[in-house]
Design a protein around this motif. Structure first.
Motif, PDB file in Angstrom:
ATOM      1  N   ASP A   9      45.966 -74.081  80.558  1.00 39.19           N
ATOM      2  CA  ASP A   9      46.644 -73.053  79.421  1.00 39.19           C
ATOM      3  C   ASP A   9      47.857 -72.645  80.252  1.00 39.19           C
ATOM      4  O   ASP A   9      47.722 -71.582  81.216  1.00 39.19           O
ATOM      5  CB  ASP A   9      45.591 -72.071  79.096  1.00 39.19           C
ATOM      6  N   ASP A  42      49.647 -77.850  74.210  1.00 39.51           N
ATOM      7  CA  ASP A  42      50.717 -76.575  73.995  1.00 39.51           C
ATOM      8  C   ASP A  42      52.104 -76.872  73.822  1.00 39.51           C
ATOM      9  O   ASP A  42      52.721 -76.497  72.962  1.00 39.51           O
ATOM     10  CB  ASP A  42      50.225 -75.656  74.948  1.00 39.51           C
ATOM     11  N   PRO A  71      37.246 -76.853  73.164  1.00 36.30           N
ATOM     12  CA  PRO A  71      37.316 -75.889  74.361  1.00 36.30           C
ATOM     13  C   PRO A  71      36.487 -76.194  75.732  1.00 36.30           C
ATOM     14  O   PRO A  71      35.417 -77.139  75.556  1.00 36.30           O
ATOM     15  CB  PRO A  71      36.421 -74.810  73.691  1.00 36.30           C
ATOM     16  N   VAL A 129      46.172 -71.947  67.564  1.00 34.01           N
ATOM     17  CA  VAL A 129      45.111 -70.880  67.307  1.00 34.01           C
ATOM     18  C   VAL A 129      44.101 -71.012  68.388  1.00 34.01           C
ATOM     19  O   VAL A 129      43.653 -70.039  68.886  1.00 34.01           O
ATOM     20  CB  VAL A 129      44.367 -71.243  65.819  1.00 34.01           C
ATOM     21  N   ARG A 130      43.749 -72.062  68.618  1.00 36.08           N
ATOM     22  CA  ARG A 130      42.626 -72.378  69.827  1.00 36.08           C
ATOM     23  C   ARG A 130      42.447 -73.883  70.189  1.00 36.08           C
ATOM     24  O   ARG A 130      43.198 -74.692  69.555  1.00 36.08           O
ATOM     25  CB  ARG A 130      41.091 -71.893  69.201  1.00 36.08           C
ATOM     26  N   PRO A 131      41.743 -73.968  71.505  1.00 31.31           N
ATOM     27  CA  PRO A 131      41.821 -75.558  71.773  1.00 31.31           C
ATOM     28  C   PRO A 131      40.779 -76.483  70.790  1.00 31.31           C
ATOM     29  O   PRO A 131      39.919 -75.748  70.099  1.00 31.31           O
ATOM     30  CB  PRO A 131      40.930 -75.343  73.182  1.00 31.31           C
ATOM     31  N   GLY A 176      38.513 -68.667  76.433  1.00 26.84           N
ATOM     32  CA  GLY A 176      38.495 -69.803  75.225  1.00 26.84           C
ATOM     33  C   GLY A 176      39.867 -70.317  75.157  1.00 26.84           C
ATOM     34  O   GLY A 176      40.178 -70.582  73.766  1.00 26.84           O
ATOM     35  N   ARG A 177      40.831 -70.276  76.016  1.00 25.12           N
ATOM     36  CA  ARG A 177      42.051 -70.809  75.832  1.00 25.12           C
ATOM     37  C   ARG A 177      42.148 -72.182  76.438  1.00 25.12           C
ATOM     38  O   ARG A 177      43.072 -73.061  75.990  1.00 25.12           O
ATOM     39  CB  ARG A 177      43.021 -69.870  76.529  1.00 25.12           C
ATOM     40  N   ARG A 178      41.601 -72.513  77.377  1.00 21.66           N
ATOM     41  CA  ARG A 178      41.662 -73.985  78.031  1.00 21.66           C
ATOM     42  C   ARG A 178      40.834 -74.801  77.114  1.00 21.66           C
ATOM     43  O   ARG A 178      39.884 -74.635  76.421  1.00 21.66           O
ATOM     44  CB  ARG A 178      41.173 -74.175  79.625  1.00 21.66           C
ATOM     45  N   ARG A 196      44.659 -79.022  70.754  1.00 22.01           N
ATOM     46  CA  ARG A 196      44.791 -77.764  70.160  1.00 22.01           C
ATOM     47  C   ARG A 196      44.931 -77.746  68.589  1.00 22.01           C
ATOM     48  O   ARG A 196      45.264 -78.621  67.985  1.00 22.01           O
ATOM     49  CB  ARG A 196      46.385 -77.109  70.580  1.00 22.01           C
ATOM     50  N   CYS A 234      46.234 -75.991  65.282  1.00 25.77           N
ATOM     51  CA  CYS A 234      47.521 -75.132  64.957  1.00 25.77           C
ATOM     52  C   CYS A 234      47.613 -74.826  63.787  1.00 25.77           C
ATOM     53  O   CYS A 234      46.828 -75.408  62.544  1.00 25.77           O
ATOM     54  CB  CYS A 234      48.742 -76.097  65.472  1.00 25.77           C
ATOM     55  N   ASP A 269      35.675 -71.997  80.837  1.00 30.33           N
ATOM     56  CA  ASP A 269      36.863 -70.871  80.223  1.00 30.33           C
ATOM     57  C   ASP A 269      36.326 -69.903  79.612  1.00 30.33           C
ATOM     58  O   ASP A 269      36.195 -69.961  78.226  1.00 30.33           O
ATOM     59  CB  ASP A 269      38.115 -71.243  79.793  1.00 30.33           C
TER      60      ASP A 269
END
Length: 308
Positions: A107, A112, A128, A123-125, A135-137, A141, A143, A132
């Motif tokens: 992240d 990304d 996931p 928006v999110r992985p 909740g970003r890694r 993704r 989108c 983490d």
């Protein structure tokens, strides 16, 4: 100038090697930890053309996304093409460092960078990383587009924004269907179809899609009365190259903060293995008549109106 060990410590903080998949081969392939580093080159593939570019550039460190030896080896003889890469690097005092699946899930990471190249809002992985808490890694993704595009328009945007390759952008699905949400995954993505379906997106942009998984993915979404999933298949190299620019910018920022004055470069050499594309000139067997003058598109993207 910083030593190689200091630069590698900074890169490992961005992409911790312990977050790589167990089968992966990441980290430093060659290089003296005490070597001073003044110039760095980022690229996708550690192949001969890239190593020669590093030599001409006067780089001290080459950072690639793909490993040189993914499955191990028993020789680095210069009579083999990978052995020649090692010999050339060592002869010219160029270190090689690899960030692969640990950069995929970072992240920010590879997907990304892909989303950013296409002006998609992350928006999110897609998958996931359970380790983490933020909740970003994770892999891939999910989108959103700022405003809906047709599949045709999204394909044209991808063809325009991603580096040009012989393949261009292949599409499965209705070119006129509207797309509001997109899943992206840099590199090979057809192992992620279950996650893509679970995400409920309108389209999936990735690389290396095979006939049977792609056919099944489109058929399953149609049978489930879900909005049919559109697939956009770009070249593997093209979907991962934007990460090189992201990674270079990250190292530039670290260099400024640490006062290293590194000169950081991104290779624009196309190392996608496919070098040409010849579209069929024959009409479709389902629509052709003996006297028909119909024909298939004269280029891979003529029917989509995309520039590649």
């Amino acid at each position: 100038m910083p030593r190689l060990s200091e630069v590698i410590a900074a890169l490992d903080a961005l992409w911790p090697p312990e977050r790589a998949e167990g089968w992966d081969a990441v980290g430093t392939v060659c290089g003296d930890p005490d070597q001073e580093i003044g110039r760095v080159l980022f690229a996708v593939d550690p192949v001969r053309e890239i190593v020669e570019e590093a030599v001409k550039l006067g780089a001290d460190l080459l950072v690639t996304h793909h490993p040189l030896y993914l499955r191990g080896t028993t020789t680095v003889a210069a009579s083999t093409f990978k052995g020649r890469v090692v010999h050339t690097l060592i002869k010219h005092d160029i270190a090689l460092h690899v960030a692969h699946t640990n950069a995929d899930t970072a992240d920010p990471g590879v997907s990304d960078a892909l989303a950013g190249a296409l002006d998609l809002r992350v928006v999110r992985p897609l998958v996931p990383d359970p380790a983490d808490p933020a909740g970003r890694r994770g892999l891939g993704r999910v989108c959103e587009l700022d405003h809906p595009l047709t599949v045709r328009e999204l394909a044209a945007r991808a063809a325009e924004r991603l580096p040009a390759t012989a393949q261009g952008i292949r599409v499965a699905g209705d070119p006129e269907a509207l797309v509001r949400t997109v899943a992206v995954s840099g590199g090979s993505g057809d192992s992620l179809f279950d996650d893509v379906r679970a995400a409920g997106v309108d389209a999936f942009l990735t690389a290396d899609l095979r006939h049977h998984p792609a056919s099944e993915a489109v058929a399953r979404t149609t049978e489930a009365a879900h909005t049919p999933l559109a697939l956009l298949d770009a070249a593997h190299w093209a979907t991962e190259w934007p990460w090189c620019e992201l990674a270079a910018a990250q190292l530039d920022e670290i260099s400024d903060r640490e006062g290293w004055d590194l000169r950081v470069h991104v290779s624009k050499t196309v190392t996608d293995p496919w070098t040409a594309h010849a579209a069929s000139a024959h009409p479709s067997p389902a629509t052709a008549l003996p006297t028909s003058a119909s024909r298939a598109p004269s280029s891979a993207t003529e029917s989509l109106g995309a520039p590649n």
